[in-house]
Design a protein around this motif. Structure first.
Motif, PDB file in Angstrom:
ATOM      1  N   GLN A  71       7.221  33.161 -27.375  1.00 54.69           N
ATOM      2  CA  GLN A  71       8.478  32.801 -26.737  1.00 54.69           C
ATOM      3  C   GLN A  71       8.939  33.908 -25.781  1.00 54.69           C
ATOM      4  N   VAL A 125       7.595  32.953 -22.624  1.00 46.90           N
ATOM      5  CA  VAL A 125       8.450  31.932 -22.026  1.00 46.90           C
ATOM      6  C   VAL A 125       9.640  32.579 -21.339  1.00 46.90           C
ATOM      7  N   ALA A 176      10.738  26.306 -26.014  1.00 45.17           N
ATOM      8  CA  ALA A 176      10.115  26.663 -24.736  1.00 45.17           C
ATOM      9  C   ALA A 176      10.619  25.768 -23.609  1.00 45.17           C
TER      10      ALA A 176
END
Length: 507
Positions: free
Chosen positions: A319, A322, A369
Protein backbone atom coordinates in the motif's frame (compact mmCIF):
# COMPACT_ATOMS: atom_id res chain seq x y z
CA UNK A 1 3.59 16.02 2.47
CA UNK A 2 1.87 19.38 2.03
CA UNK A 3 -1.56 20.54 3.18
CA UNK A 4 -3.59 23.71 2.62
CA UNK A 5 -6.38 24.72 5.01
CA UNK A 6 -8.55 27.79 5.29
CA UNK A 7 -11.23 29.14 7.59
CA UNK A 8 -14.10 31.40 6.54
CA UNK A 9 -15.30 33.68 9.31
CA UNK A 10 -17.68 36.58 9.73
CA UNK A 11 -14.91 39.14 9.34
CA UNK A 12 -12.16 37.52 7.28
CA UNK A 13 -10.93 34.33 5.63
CA UNK A 14 -7.46 32.88 6.13
CA UNK A 15 -5.39 30.39 4.16
CA UNK A 16 -2.46 28.42 5.56
CA UNK A 17 -0.16 26.20 3.49
CA UNK A 18 2.30 23.98 5.32
CA UNK A 19 4.29 20.79 5.02
CA UNK A 20 4.92 18.05 7.54
CA UNK A 21 8.22 18.03 9.35
CA UNK A 22 9.88 14.83 10.57
CA UNK A 23 7.78 11.72 10.31
CA UNK A 24 8.21 11.09 14.02
CA UNK A 25 6.63 14.38 15.05
CA UNK A 26 2.88 13.92 14.70
CA UNK A 27 1.30 17.17 13.60
CA UNK A 28 4.62 18.99 13.29
CA UNK A 29 4.71 21.38 10.36
CA UNK A 30 6.52 24.25 8.66
CA UNK A 31 4.44 27.09 7.23
CA UNK A 32 5.11 27.67 3.53
CA UNK A 33 2.65 30.47 2.82
CA UNK A 34 -0.36 32.27 4.26
CA UNK A 35 -2.98 34.65 2.91
CA UNK A 36 -5.70 36.70 4.56
CA UNK A 37 -8.74 38.03 2.73
CA UNK A 38 -11.05 40.49 4.47
CA UNK A 39 -14.22 38.98 3.05
CA UNK A 40 -16.38 40.74 5.71
CA UNK A 41 -19.31 38.40 5.19
CA UNK A 42 -20.94 39.95 8.24
CA UNK A 43 -21.54 43.05 6.12
CA UNK A 44 -23.27 41.00 3.43
CA UNK A 45 -26.37 39.66 5.15
CA UNK A 46 -29.92 40.65 4.25
CA UNK A 47 -32.70 41.29 6.75
CA UNK A 48 -33.37 37.54 7.06
CA UNK A 49 -29.68 36.76 7.67
CA UNK A 50 -29.06 35.30 4.21
CA UNK A 51 -25.71 35.85 2.51
CA UNK A 52 -26.25 38.35 -0.29
CA UNK A 53 -24.95 38.01 -3.88
CA UNK A 54 -22.19 40.48 -2.98
CA UNK A 55 -21.17 38.23 -0.09
CA UNK A 56 -21.10 35.23 -2.40
CA UNK A 57 -18.90 37.12 -4.84
CA UNK A 58 -16.51 38.12 -2.06
CA UNK A 59 -16.28 34.54 -0.84
CA UNK A 60 -15.83 33.14 -4.35
CA UNK A 61 -13.02 35.61 -4.97
CA UNK A 62 -11.24 34.59 -1.77
CA UNK A 63 -11.61 30.86 -2.40
CA UNK A 64 -10.38 31.24 -5.99
CA UNK A 65 -7.26 33.05 -4.75
CA UNK A 66 -6.73 30.40 -2.06
CA UNK A 67 -6.96 27.58 -4.57
CA UNK A 68 -4.56 29.27 -6.98
CA UNK A 69 -1.97 29.89 -4.26
CA UNK A 70 -2.25 26.32 -2.98
CA UNK A 71 -1.87 24.95 -6.50
CA UNK A 72 1.28 27.03 -7.00
CA UNK A 73 2.68 25.35 -3.87
CA UNK A 74 1.88 21.89 -5.26
CA UNK A 75 -1.19 21.29 -3.09
CA UNK A 76 -4.14 20.04 -5.17
CA UNK A 77 -6.90 21.02 -2.75
CA UNK A 78 -7.76 23.44 0.04
CA UNK A 79 -9.67 22.16 3.06
CA UNK A 80 -12.03 24.93 4.16
CA UNK A 81 -14.08 25.24 7.35
CA UNK A 82 -16.82 27.86 7.47
CA UNK A 83 -17.94 29.21 10.83
CA UNK A 84 -20.57 31.59 12.19
CA UNK A 85 -21.51 33.59 9.08
CA UNK A 86 -22.42 30.58 6.91
CA UNK A 87 -23.44 28.44 9.87
CA UNK A 88 -26.22 30.83 10.87
CA UNK A 89 -27.29 32.01 7.41
CA UNK A 90 -30.49 30.26 6.25
CA UNK A 91 -28.93 29.92 2.79
CA UNK A 92 -25.50 28.92 4.11
CA UNK A 93 -25.61 25.34 2.84
CA UNK A 94 -26.77 26.50 -0.60
CA UNK A 95 -23.99 29.11 -0.73
CA UNK A 96 -21.40 26.46 0.18
CA UNK A 97 -22.65 24.20 -2.62
CA UNK A 98 -22.50 27.07 -5.12
CA UNK A 99 -18.92 27.81 -4.05
CA UNK A 100 -17.92 24.30 -5.10
CA UNK A 101 -19.38 24.77 -8.57
CA UNK A 102 -17.97 28.31 -8.91
CA UNK A 103 -14.49 27.81 -7.46
CA UNK A 104 -13.85 24.09 -7.09
CA UNK A 105 -13.55 24.61 -3.31
CA UNK A 106 -16.21 23.55 -0.81
CA UNK A 107 -16.41 25.48 2.48
CA UNK A 108 -17.65 22.82 4.91
CA UNK A 109 -19.85 24.42 7.56
CA UNK A 110 -18.77 23.29 11.04
CA UNK A 111 -20.59 23.57 14.35
CA UNK A 112 -19.52 25.96 17.09
CA UNK A 113 -18.45 22.98 19.17
CA UNK A 114 -16.29 21.60 16.36
CA UNK A 115 -14.81 25.07 15.89
CA UNK A 116 -13.89 25.17 19.56
CA UNK A 117 -12.26 21.73 19.47
CA UNK A 118 -10.08 22.63 16.49
CA UNK A 119 -9.15 26.01 17.95
CA UNK A 120 -8.10 24.33 21.19
CA UNK A 121 -5.93 21.93 19.19
CA UNK A 122 -4.29 24.88 17.43
CA UNK A 123 -3.68 26.67 20.72
CA UNK A 124 -2.26 23.52 22.32
CA UNK A 125 0.50 23.51 19.69
CA UNK A 126 1.20 27.23 20.15
CA UNK A 127 1.40 27.77 23.92
CA UNK A 128 2.26 25.64 26.94
CA UNK A 129 -0.90 24.29 28.50
CA UNK A 130 -1.59 23.49 32.15
CA UNK A 131 -3.38 20.44 33.56
CA UNK A 132 -6.56 22.58 33.38
CA UNK A 133 -7.17 25.24 30.73
CA UNK A 134 -9.99 27.51 29.62
CA UNK A 135 -9.81 28.91 26.08
CA UNK A 136 -11.84 31.85 24.78
CA UNK A 137 -11.92 32.33 21.02
CA UNK A 138 -13.68 35.49 19.86
CA UNK A 139 -14.77 35.71 16.23
CA UNK A 140 -16.95 38.12 14.36
CA UNK A 141 -20.16 36.20 14.98
CA UNK A 142 -19.54 33.91 17.95
CA UNK A 143 -17.48 33.40 21.08
CA UNK A 144 -16.30 29.86 21.85
CA UNK A 145 -15.39 28.62 25.34
CA UNK A 146 -13.34 25.45 25.69
CA UNK A 147 -12.20 23.66 28.83
CA UNK A 148 -9.53 21.04 28.37
CA UNK A 149 -6.27 19.49 29.40
CA UNK A 150 -3.04 18.86 27.45
CA UNK A 151 -4.66 15.81 25.80
CA UNK A 152 -7.48 17.82 24.23
CA UNK A 153 -10.78 19.65 24.62
CA UNK A 154 -13.21 18.27 27.20
CA UNK A 155 -16.10 20.76 27.14
CA UNK A 156 -17.06 23.25 24.42
CA UNK A 157 -19.65 26.03 24.29
CA UNK A 158 -20.43 28.44 21.46
CA UNK A 159 -22.40 31.62 22.12
CA UNK A 160 -23.52 34.31 19.61
CA UNK A 161 -21.30 37.02 21.12
CA UNK A 162 -18.92 37.84 18.26
CA UNK A 163 -17.35 41.27 17.91
CA UNK A 164 -19.22 42.28 14.75
CA UNK A 165 -22.53 40.97 16.09
CA UNK A 166 -22.08 42.81 19.42
CA UNK A 167 -21.03 46.03 17.70
CA UNK A 168 -24.20 46.08 15.60
CA UNK A 169 -26.47 45.07 18.47
CA UNK A 170 -25.15 47.38 21.19
CA UNK A 171 -22.80 50.10 19.93
CA UNK A 172 -24.60 52.12 17.24
CA UNK A 173 -22.76 55.38 18.02
CA UNK A 174 -19.12 56.37 17.77
CA UNK A 175 -17.59 56.75 20.24
CA UNK A 176 -19.44 54.22 22.36
CA UNK A 177 -21.49 55.62 25.20
CA UNK A 178 -21.17 54.29 28.74
CA UNK A 179 -24.82 53.26 28.81
CA UNK A 180 -24.49 51.27 25.57
CA UNK A 181 -21.30 49.64 26.82
CA UNK A 182 -23.00 48.67 30.06
CA UNK A 183 -25.83 47.07 28.08
CA UNK A 184 -23.31 45.07 26.06
CA UNK A 185 -21.58 43.85 29.21
CA UNK A 186 -24.93 42.90 30.75
CA UNK A 187 -25.81 40.90 27.62
CA UNK A 188 -22.54 38.96 27.88
CA UNK A 189 -23.09 38.25 31.57
CA UNK A 190 -26.66 37.08 30.92
CA UNK A 191 -25.69 34.79 28.03
CA UNK A 192 -22.77 33.21 29.91
CA UNK A 193 -24.31 32.97 33.39
CA UNK A 194 -26.13 29.62 32.82
CA UNK A 195 -22.85 28.04 31.69
CA UNK A 196 -20.35 29.86 33.90
CA UNK A 197 -19.84 26.97 36.33
CA UNK A 198 -18.55 24.76 33.50
CA UNK A 199 -15.79 27.23 32.61
CA UNK A 200 -15.12 28.88 35.97
CA UNK A 201 -11.43 29.54 36.62
CA UNK A 202 -9.99 27.38 39.40
CA UNK A 203 -6.68 27.45 41.22
CA UNK A 204 -4.05 26.57 38.61
CA UNK A 205 -6.30 27.10 35.58
CA UNK A 206 -4.55 28.68 32.61
CA UNK A 207 -6.78 31.05 30.64
CA UNK A 208 -5.91 31.33 26.95
CA UNK A 209 -7.25 33.86 24.45
CA UNK A 210 -7.19 33.06 20.74
CA UNK A 211 -8.47 35.60 18.23
CA UNK A 212 -7.48 38.60 16.19
CA UNK A 213 -9.00 40.82 18.87
CA UNK A 214 -6.90 39.15 21.57
CA UNK A 215 -3.73 39.55 19.52
CA UNK A 216 -4.57 43.20 18.85
CA UNK A 217 -5.16 43.76 22.56
CA UNK A 218 -1.80 42.18 23.38
CA UNK A 219 0.02 44.46 20.93
CA UNK A 220 -1.73 47.54 22.36
CA UNK A 221 -1.08 46.54 25.98
CA UNK A 222 2.59 45.82 25.30
CA UNK A 223 2.88 49.23 23.63
CA UNK A 224 1.29 50.88 26.69
CA UNK A 225 3.98 49.16 28.78
CA UNK A 226 6.64 50.49 26.43
CA UNK A 227 7.40 47.02 25.09
CA UNK A 228 7.59 45.73 21.52
CA UNK A 229 7.52 42.17 20.21
CA UNK A 230 7.70 40.48 16.82
CA UNK A 231 5.08 37.99 18.02
CA UNK A 232 2.49 38.07 20.79
CA UNK A 233 2.21 34.29 21.00
CA UNK A 234 2.59 33.42 24.67
CA UNK A 235 2.29 37.04 25.77
CA UNK A 236 0.26 37.65 28.93
CA UNK A 237 -1.73 40.49 30.38
CA UNK A 238 -4.09 41.02 33.28
CA UNK A 239 -7.82 41.64 33.37
CA UNK A 240 -7.03 45.08 34.81
CA UNK A 241 -4.81 45.94 31.84
CA UNK A 242 -7.53 44.83 29.45
CA UNK A 243 -10.02 47.02 31.31
CA UNK A 244 -7.67 50.02 31.14
CA UNK A 245 -7.23 49.53 27.38
CA UNK A 246 -11.00 49.27 26.93
CA UNK A 247 -11.59 52.49 28.86
CA UNK A 248 -8.93 54.26 26.78
CA UNK A 249 -10.25 53.26 23.36
CA UNK A 250 -13.93 53.54 24.31
CA UNK A 251 -13.76 57.32 24.27
CA UNK A 252 -11.86 57.56 20.98
CA UNK A 253 -13.46 58.06 17.60
CA UNK A 254 -12.78 55.59 14.81
CA UNK A 255 -9.88 57.49 13.24
CA UNK A 256 -8.15 57.88 16.60
CA UNK A 257 -8.66 54.20 17.51
CA UNK A 258 -7.08 53.22 14.20
CA UNK A 259 -3.88 54.95 15.32
CA UNK A 260 -3.56 52.83 18.48
CA UNK A 261 -0.82 50.20 17.97
CA UNK A 262 -2.38 46.84 17.17
CA UNK A 263 -5.88 48.17 16.52
CA UNK A 264 -5.33 49.57 13.04
CA UNK A 265 -7.34 46.93 11.15
CA UNK A 266 -10.15 46.32 13.60
CA UNK A 267 -10.85 49.78 14.93
CA UNK A 268 -14.51 49.52 13.91
CA UNK A 269 -15.26 46.46 16.07
CA UNK A 270 -12.52 46.47 18.69
CA UNK A 271 -14.49 48.26 21.41
CA UNK A 272 -17.20 45.61 21.35
CA UNK A 273 -14.58 42.87 21.10
CA UNK A 274 -12.61 44.10 24.09
CA UNK A 275 -15.75 44.68 26.12
CA UNK A 276 -17.07 41.20 25.34
CA UNK A 277 -13.79 39.55 26.32
CA UNK A 278 -13.53 41.63 29.50
CA UNK A 279 -17.09 40.81 30.58
CA UNK A 280 -16.65 37.10 29.83
CA UNK A 281 -13.34 36.89 31.70
CA UNK A 282 -14.82 38.75 34.62
CA UNK A 283 -17.80 36.37 34.75
CA UNK A 284 -15.47 33.36 34.82
CA UNK A 285 -13.23 34.83 37.51
CA UNK A 286 -10.09 35.16 35.36
CA UNK A 287 -7.40 37.60 36.42
CA UNK A 288 -4.59 36.85 33.96
CA UNK A 289 -4.57 35.51 30.40
CA UNK A 290 -2.13 34.12 27.84
CA UNK A 291 -2.49 34.88 24.13
CA UNK A 292 -2.20 32.11 21.54
CA UNK A 293 -1.58 32.77 17.87
CA UNK A 294 -2.59 29.18 17.19
CA UNK A 295 -6.27 29.07 16.30
CA UNK A 296 -8.83 27.30 14.11
CA UNK A 297 -6.80 26.95 10.92
CA UNK A 298 -3.72 25.76 12.84
CA UNK A 299 -5.91 23.13 14.50
CA UNK A 300 -7.26 22.07 11.11
CA UNK A 301 -3.72 21.81 9.78
CA UNK A 302 -2.45 19.75 12.70
CA UNK A 303 -5.41 17.39 12.55
CA UNK A 304 -5.05 16.79 8.82
CA UNK A 305 -1.28 16.25 8.96
CA UNK A 306 -1.66 13.91 11.92
CA UNK A 307 -4.25 11.87 10.03
CA UNK A 308 -2.05 11.59 6.96
CA UNK A 309 1.04 10.70 8.99
CA UNK A 310 -0.89 8.02 10.90
CA UNK A 311 -2.23 6.66 7.62
CA UNK A 312 1.23 6.46 6.09
CA UNK A 313 2.71 4.72 9.11
CA UNK A 314 -0.08 2.12 9.35
CA UNK A 315 -0.27 0.81 5.78
CA UNK A 316 1.47 -2.25 4.36
CA UNK A 317 4.48 -2.23 2.09
CA UNK A 318 2.44 -2.70 -1.06
CA UNK A 319 0.00 0.00 0.00
CA UNK A 320 3.03 2.29 0.38
CA UNK A 321 3.62 1.67 -3.31
CA UNK A 322 0.04 2.77 -3.91
CA UNK A 323 0.57 5.90 -1.83
CA UNK A 324 3.77 6.72 -3.71
CA UNK A 325 1.93 6.33 -7.00
CA UNK A 326 -0.87 8.61 -5.81
CA UNK A 327 1.68 11.26 -4.80
CA UNK A 328 3.52 10.91 -8.11
CA UNK A 329 0.34 11.61 -10.06
CA UNK A 330 -0.66 14.54 -7.85
CA UNK A 331 -3.70 12.89 -6.27
CA UNK A 332 -5.50 14.53 -3.39
CA UNK A 333 -4.12 12.38 -0.56
CA UNK A 334 -6.64 13.54 2.02
CA UNK A 335 -9.60 12.59 -0.18
CA UNK A 336 -7.88 9.34 -1.19
CA UNK A 337 -7.34 8.37 2.45
CA UNK A 338 -10.93 9.21 3.36
CA UNK A 339 -12.47 7.27 0.49
CA UNK A 340 -10.29 4.25 1.26
CA UNK A 341 -11.26 4.40 4.95
CA UNK A 342 -14.98 4.70 4.17
CA UNK A 343 -14.79 1.83 1.67
CA UNK A 344 -13.14 -0.39 4.28
CA UNK A 345 -15.77 0.53 6.87
CA UNK A 346 -18.63 -0.24 4.49
CA UNK A 347 -16.97 -3.48 3.42
CA UNK A 348 -16.53 -4.62 7.03
CA UNK A 349 -20.18 -3.88 7.81
CA UNK A 350 -21.35 -5.83 4.76
CA UNK A 351 -19.14 -8.80 5.64
CA UNK A 352 -20.40 -8.72 9.22
CA UNK A 353 -23.92 -8.94 7.82
CA UNK A 354 -22.97 -12.10 5.90
CA UNK A 355 -22.58 -10.63 2.42
CA UNK A 356 -20.17 -12.68 0.23
CA UNK A 357 -17.37 -10.38 -0.90
CA UNK A 358 -14.53 -12.66 -1.88
CA UNK A 359 -11.56 -14.10 0.03
CA UNK A 360 -10.75 -12.58 3.43
CA UNK A 361 -8.42 -9.60 3.10
CA UNK A 362 -8.40 -9.44 -0.68
CA UNK A 363 -11.42 -7.18 -1.08
CA UNK A 364 -10.11 -4.87 1.65
CA UNK A 365 -6.72 -4.57 -0.03
CA UNK A 366 -8.20 -3.95 -3.48
CA UNK A 367 -10.64 -1.31 -2.22
CA UNK A 368 -7.90 0.44 -0.23
CA UNK A 369 -5.72 0.68 -3.33
CA UNK A 370 -8.60 1.73 -5.59
CA UNK A 371 -9.74 4.35 -3.06
CA UNK A 372 -6.27 5.85 -3.05
CA UNK A 373 -5.89 5.84 -6.83
CA UNK A 374 -9.39 6.38 -8.19
CA UNK A 375 -8.74 10.02 -9.18
CA UNK A 376 -5.13 9.86 -10.42
CA UNK A 377 -6.45 10.24 -13.96
CA UNK A 378 -7.16 13.88 -13.26
CA UNK A 379 -3.49 14.53 -14.02
CA UNK A 380 -4.44 13.78 -17.64
CA UNK A 381 -7.85 15.50 -17.74
CA UNK A 382 -10.90 16.00 -15.57
CA UNK A 383 -13.13 14.74 -18.36
CA UNK A 384 -13.21 10.93 -18.35
CA UNK A 385 -10.63 10.85 -15.57
CA UNK A 386 -11.99 7.48 -14.40
CA UNK A 387 -10.80 5.96 -17.68
CA UNK A 388 -7.46 7.75 -17.43
CA UNK A 389 -7.11 6.43 -13.86
CA UNK A 390 -7.57 2.86 -15.07
CA UNK A 391 -4.90 3.31 -17.73
CA UNK A 392 -2.39 4.85 -15.33
CA UNK A 393 -2.96 2.15 -12.71
CA UNK A 394 -2.29 -0.58 -15.26
CA UNK A 395 1.01 1.04 -16.26
CA UNK A 396 2.20 2.58 -12.96
CA UNK A 397 4.37 -0.35 -11.91
CA UNK A 398 2.60 -1.01 -8.62
CA UNK A 399 4.75 -3.25 -6.40
CA UNK A 400 3.46 -6.19 -4.39
CA UNK A 401 0.35 -6.84 -6.48
CA UNK A 402 -0.24 -9.64 -8.96
CA UNK A 403 -1.25 -8.75 -12.54
CA UNK A 404 -4.80 -9.88 -11.73
CA UNK A 405 -4.97 -7.63 -8.66
CA UNK A 406 -3.68 -4.64 -10.62
CA UNK A 407 -6.37 -5.22 -13.25
CA UNK A 408 -9.06 -5.32 -10.56
CA UNK A 409 -7.79 -2.09 -8.99
CA UNK A 410 -7.86 -0.48 -12.44
CA UNK A 411 -11.42 -1.67 -13.05
CA UNK A 412 -12.61 -0.42 -9.65
CA UNK A 413 -11.18 2.99 -10.46
CA UNK A 414 -12.71 2.82 -13.95
CA UNK A 415 -16.19 2.37 -12.53
CA UNK A 416 -16.05 4.70 -9.51
CA UNK A 417 -18.10 7.20 -11.53
CA UNK A 418 -20.23 7.45 -14.66
CA UNK A 419 -21.46 4.20 -16.21
CA UNK A 420 -21.85 0.90 -14.38
CA UNK A 421 -19.94 -2.22 -15.49
CA UNK A 422 -21.52 -3.61 -18.66
CA UNK A 423 -21.06 -6.84 -20.62
CA UNK A 424 -20.30 -4.69 -23.67
CA UNK A 425 -17.13 -3.34 -21.98
CA UNK A 426 -14.28 -5.63 -23.15
CA UNK A 427 -12.27 -5.55 -19.91
CA UNK A 428 -15.34 -6.37 -17.83
CA UNK A 429 -16.52 -9.01 -20.29
CA UNK A 430 -13.16 -10.78 -19.95
CA UNK A 431 -14.04 -11.71 -16.36
CA UNK A 432 -15.98 -14.84 -15.48
CA UNK A 433 -19.59 -14.58 -14.33
CA UNK A 434 -18.76 -14.88 -10.59
CA UNK A 435 -15.90 -12.38 -11.01
CA UNK A 436 -18.22 -9.90 -12.71
CA UNK A 437 -20.70 -10.21 -9.84
CA UNK A 438 -17.99 -9.69 -7.21
CA UNK A 439 -16.42 -6.73 -9.02
CA UNK A 440 -19.83 -5.09 -9.34
CA UNK A 441 -20.36 -5.43 -5.58
CA UNK A 442 -16.96 -3.89 -4.83
CA UNK A 443 -17.67 -1.07 -7.29
CA UNK A 444 -20.91 -0.41 -5.41
CA UNK A 445 -18.97 -0.01 -2.16
CA UNK A 446 -16.36 2.29 -3.70
CA UNK A 447 -18.97 4.52 -5.33
CA UNK A 448 -20.87 5.09 -2.10
CA UNK A 449 -17.59 5.72 -0.23
CA UNK A 450 -16.58 8.28 -2.84
CA UNK A 451 -19.99 9.93 -2.67
CA UNK A 452 -19.74 10.21 1.11
CA UNK A 453 -16.73 12.49 0.66
CA UNK A 454 -18.14 14.52 -2.19
CA UNK A 455 -17.36 17.70 -0.24
CA UNK A 456 -13.75 16.54 0.28
CA UNK A 457 -14.20 17.75 3.87
CA UNK A 458 -13.03 14.39 5.22
CA UNK A 459 -15.37 14.40 8.20
CA UNK A 460 -17.69 11.45 7.56
CA UNK A 461 -17.55 8.32 9.73
CA UNK A 462 -19.63 5.17 9.27
CA UNK A 463 -21.56 4.51 12.48
CA UNK A 464 -23.86 1.65 11.49
CA UNK A 465 -25.01 -0.32 8.46
CA UNK A 466 -28.07 -2.49 9.04
CA UNK A 467 -30.17 -4.68 6.79
CA UNK A 468 -33.89 -4.58 7.42
CA UNK A 469 -35.91 -6.72 5.08
CA UNK A 470 -34.60 -6.09 1.60
CA UNK A 471 -33.16 -2.63 2.30
CA UNK A 472 -30.00 -1.26 3.90
CA UNK A 473 -29.90 1.62 6.38
CA UNK A 474 -26.61 3.51 6.68
CA UNK A 475 -25.96 5.84 9.63
CA UNK A 476 -23.03 8.25 9.40
CA UNK A 477 -21.69 11.21 11.36
CA UNK A 478 -19.91 14.34 10.20
CA UNK A 479 -21.62 14.45 6.80
CA UNK A 480 -22.27 17.70 4.99
CA UNK A 481 -25.44 18.03 2.88
CA UNK A 482 -23.19 17.63 -0.15
CA UNK A 483 -21.81 14.32 1.18
CA UNK A 484 -25.30 12.92 1.71
CA UNK A 485 -26.34 14.04 -1.76
CA UNK A 486 -23.20 12.48 -3.22
CA UNK A 487 -23.81 9.12 -1.56
CA UNK A 488 -27.44 9.02 -2.68
CA UNK A 489 -26.44 9.91 -6.24
CA UNK A 490 -23.84 7.12 -6.31
CA UNK A 491 -25.96 4.41 -4.66
CA UNK A 492 -27.32 3.17 -8.00
CA UNK A 493 -25.06 0.15 -8.28
CA UNK A 494 -25.42 -0.55 -4.54
CA UNK A 495 -29.19 -0.84 -5.05
CA UNK A 496 -28.66 -3.31 -7.86
CA UNK A 497 -26.01 -5.34 -6.02
CA UNK A 498 -27.30 -5.34 -2.43
CA UNK A 499 -30.73 -3.65 -2.33
CA UNK A 500 -32.01 -0.09 -1.66
CA UNK A 501 -29.87 2.14 0.55
CA UNK A 502 -31.17 4.87 2.84
CA UNK A 503 -28.94 7.29 4.76
CA UNK A 504 -29.25 9.28 7.94
CA UNK A 505 -26.71 11.45 9.70
CA UNK A 506 -26.06 12.00 13.38
CA UNK A 507 -25.80 15.64 14.48
Amino acid sequence: MRVAVADVGTNSSHLLIAEAMTAGEAGGYRVLDALKDRTRLGECLDSAGNVTPEGEDRLASALTRFRALAASAGVPEVHVSATSALREAPNGAAVAARMLSRTGVYPAIISGEREGELTYLGAAHAVELAPDNVLLDLGGGSLEFVRGDPAGARDVLSLPLGAIRMTRAHLPTDPAGRRELAALRAAVHAALAPHAARFRVRAGTRVVLSSGTAEAAAVAILARRGEQAQSVNGAGFSLAELGDLLEHVRGLRLAARARVPGLERRADTVVAGLATLHAALETLGAQDVTVSEGALREGMLIEELTRLQAYQSSISARQRSVLGTAERFGANLSHARQVAALARALLAALQAAGEPLGPDGEARSLLTAAGALHEVGQIVAQSAHHKHSAYLIRHAGLRGFTPREIEWIALLARYHRKSAPRPTHPDFAALSGPEQALLTRLVAVLRVADGLDRSHAGGVKVKALERRGGAWHLTVSGATPLDLEGARDKADIWTRAFGPLTLRTLT
